[in-house]
Write a protein that holds these residues in place. Structure first.
Motif, PDB file in Angstrom:
ATOM      1  N   SER A  58     -76.700  27.435  49.478  1.00 14.37           N
ATOM      2  CA  SER A  58     -76.613  27.526  48.020  1.00 14.37           C
ATOM      3  C   SER A  58     -76.916  26.191  47.354  1.00 14.37           C
ATOM      4  CB  SER A  58     -75.209  27.995  47.611  1.00 14.37           C
ATOM      5  OG  SER A  58     -74.877  29.213  48.238  1.00 14.37           O
ATOM      6  N   TYR A  59     -77.207  26.265  46.069  1.00 11.33           N
ATOM      7  CA  TYR A  59     -77.411  25.088  45.230  1.00 11.33           C
ATOM      8  C   TYR A  59     -77.026  25.457  43.803  1.00 11.33           C
ATOM      9  CZ  TYR A  59     -81.734  27.565  44.104  1.00 11.33           C
ATOM     10  OH  TYR A  59     -82.628  28.510  43.725  1.00 11.33           O
ATOM     11  N   VAL A  60     -76.926  24.445  42.944  1.00 11.87           N
ATOM     12  CA  VAL A  60     -76.502  24.670  41.558  1.00 11.87           C
ATOM     13  C   VAL A  60     -77.503  24.017  40.608  1.00 11.87           C
ATOM     14  CG1 VAL A  60     -74.722  24.183  39.824  1.00 11.87           C
ATOM     15  CG2 VAL A  60     -74.060  24.769  42.177  1.00 11.87           C
ATOM     16  N   LEU A  61     -77.913  24.765  39.589  1.00 13.54           N
ATOM     17  CA  LEU A  61     -78.713  24.241  38.487  1.00 13.54           C
ATOM     18  C   LEU A  61     -77.857  24.302  37.228  1.00 13.54           C
ATOM     19  CD1 LEU A  61     -82.091  26.140  39.126  1.00 13.54           C
ATOM     20  CD2 LEU A  61     -81.479  23.849  39.900  1.00 13.54           C
ATOM     21  N   THR A  95     -79.985  30.676  47.617  1.00  8.15           N
ATOM     22  CA  THR A  95     -79.318  31.227  46.432  1.00  8.15           C
ATOM     23  C   THR A  95     -78.872  30.115  45.498  1.00  8.15           C
ATOM     24  OG1 THR A  95     -78.460  33.077  47.733  1.00  8.15           O
ATOM     25  CG2 THR A  95     -77.481  32.731  45.573  1.00  8.15           C
ATOM     26  N   GLY A  96     -79.226  30.247  44.239  1.00  5.57           N
ATOM     27  CA  GLY A  96     -78.828  29.262  43.248  1.00  5.57           C
ATOM     28  C   GLY A  96     -77.839  29.816  42.247  1.00  5.57           C
ATOM     29  N   LEU A  97     -76.937  28.963  41.806  1.00  8.73           N
ATOM     30  CA  LEU A  97     -76.057  29.275  40.681  1.00  8.73           C
ATOM     31  C   LEU A  97     -76.603  28.530  39.468  1.00  8.73           C
ATOM     32  CD1 LEU A  97     -72.475  28.955  42.222  1.00  8.73           C
ATOM     33  CD2 LEU A  97     -73.433  31.016  41.193  1.00  8.73           C
ATOM     34  N   VAL A  98     -76.885  29.240  38.394  1.00  4.75           N
ATOM     35  CA  VAL A  98     -77.432  28.631  37.187  1.00  4.75           C
ATOM     36  C   VAL A  98     -76.390  28.703  36.091  1.00  4.75           C
ATOM     37  CG1 VAL A  98     -79.230  28.752  35.433  1.00  4.75           C
ATOM     38  CG2 VAL A  98     -79.795  29.225  37.820  1.00  4.75           C
ATOM     39  N   PHE A  99     -76.085  27.545  35.475  1.00  2.13           N
ATOM     40  CA  PHE A  99     -75.106  27.473  34.398  1.00  2.13           C
ATOM     41  C   PHE A  99     -75.761  26.923  33.134  1.00  2.13           C
ATOM     42  CE2 PHE A  99     -72.631  27.190  38.278  1.00  2.13           C
ATOM     43  CZ  PHE A  99     -71.494  27.949  38.010  1.00  2.13           C
TER      44      PHE A  99
END
Length: 242
Positions: A15-18, A193-197
């Protein structure tokens, strides 16, 4: 109050976060990074007046969900170029940046943002901040809050300096509608899979072409919950009231 349609367990290694910064990592009533310049006693008041005029012209366009994406993007580019011209005209000094940030009490973290960033660091999940705001203030603020971890990368608008003076903004300019142009491939390579906020509907575009779970902060001041539902079908999770 938080509204989530469903939960999904993610593997931190995959995973990663944007993330947006202004009013996403910071709270809905926080000063923006651009606002720090306008509010500061260390900056010529004529800069603040001229910058506010641009804000009053372009901010309603930014929030206009009836305008086409391409038309709005052109206006956002013009806005940032015009503000860059003001920076060149009024010559704010590099040494003043820390004074501006230290003197301001208007920038505040969103509740839980510090814990989230700490957890992402502990789990070694890359966090990529993609902001139309000012990079120097973002980096210095996170550093001051002891949140500038080595898993965080900041893509934002950084100043061009000449003889210690701010002369403008480095190219390419990042505005709210071109964040998807930011190349993060080296950082997210091998992660699926990315988490976008973000706090604007268009922030979901940060994950354009990627497999993402998108989280929107519906700041009451903008009253855009219905626009999130109607215009951004890609948003699978909506957060309201934080």
């Amino acid at each position: 109050m938080i509204f989530l349609k469903k939960f999904k367990i993610l593997d931190p290694k995959q995973s990663y976060v944007l993330m947006d910064f202004d009013r996403t990592i910071t709270s809905e009533n926080s000063s923006s990074t651009w606002g720090l310049l306008e509010e500061s006693k260390f900056v010529d008041s004529e800069y603040a007046t001229s910058s506010l005029e641009l804000y009053n012209k372009y901010r309603p366009i930014e929030l206009d969900h009836q305008m086409s994406f391409d038309e709005k993007a052109k206006h956002m580019e013009d806005w940032h170029k015009n503000v860059g011209g003001l920076l060149n005209k009024y010559h704010i000094y590099e040494e003043t940046i820390e004074k501006i940030l230290s003197d301001s009490h208007g920038m505040k973290l969103r509740r839980g943002a510090d814990n989230f960033l700490e957890q992402m660091h502990m789990l070694d999940v890359p966090v990529i901040i993609i902001s139309a705001g000012l990079g120097e203030f973002i980096v210095r603020y996170l550093k001051r809050e002891k949140l500038l971890f080595d898993n965080i990368t900041v893509h934002a608008n950084f100043f061009v300096f000449e003889d210690g003076k701010i002369m403008g903004i480095k190219q390419p300019i990042i505005h709210p509608l071109n964040k998807f142009n930011t190349d993060c491939s080296d950082i997210i390579k091998g992660r699926n899979t990315g988490l976008v906020f973000g706090d604007q509907v268009e922030d979901c575009e940060m994950g354009r072409g990627l497999n993402t779970i998108d989280v929107g902060f519906c700041n009451p001041a903008i009253h855009n919950l219905e626009n999130y539902k109607e215009k951004s079908k890609k948003y699978r999770e909506i957060i309201r009231g934080l």
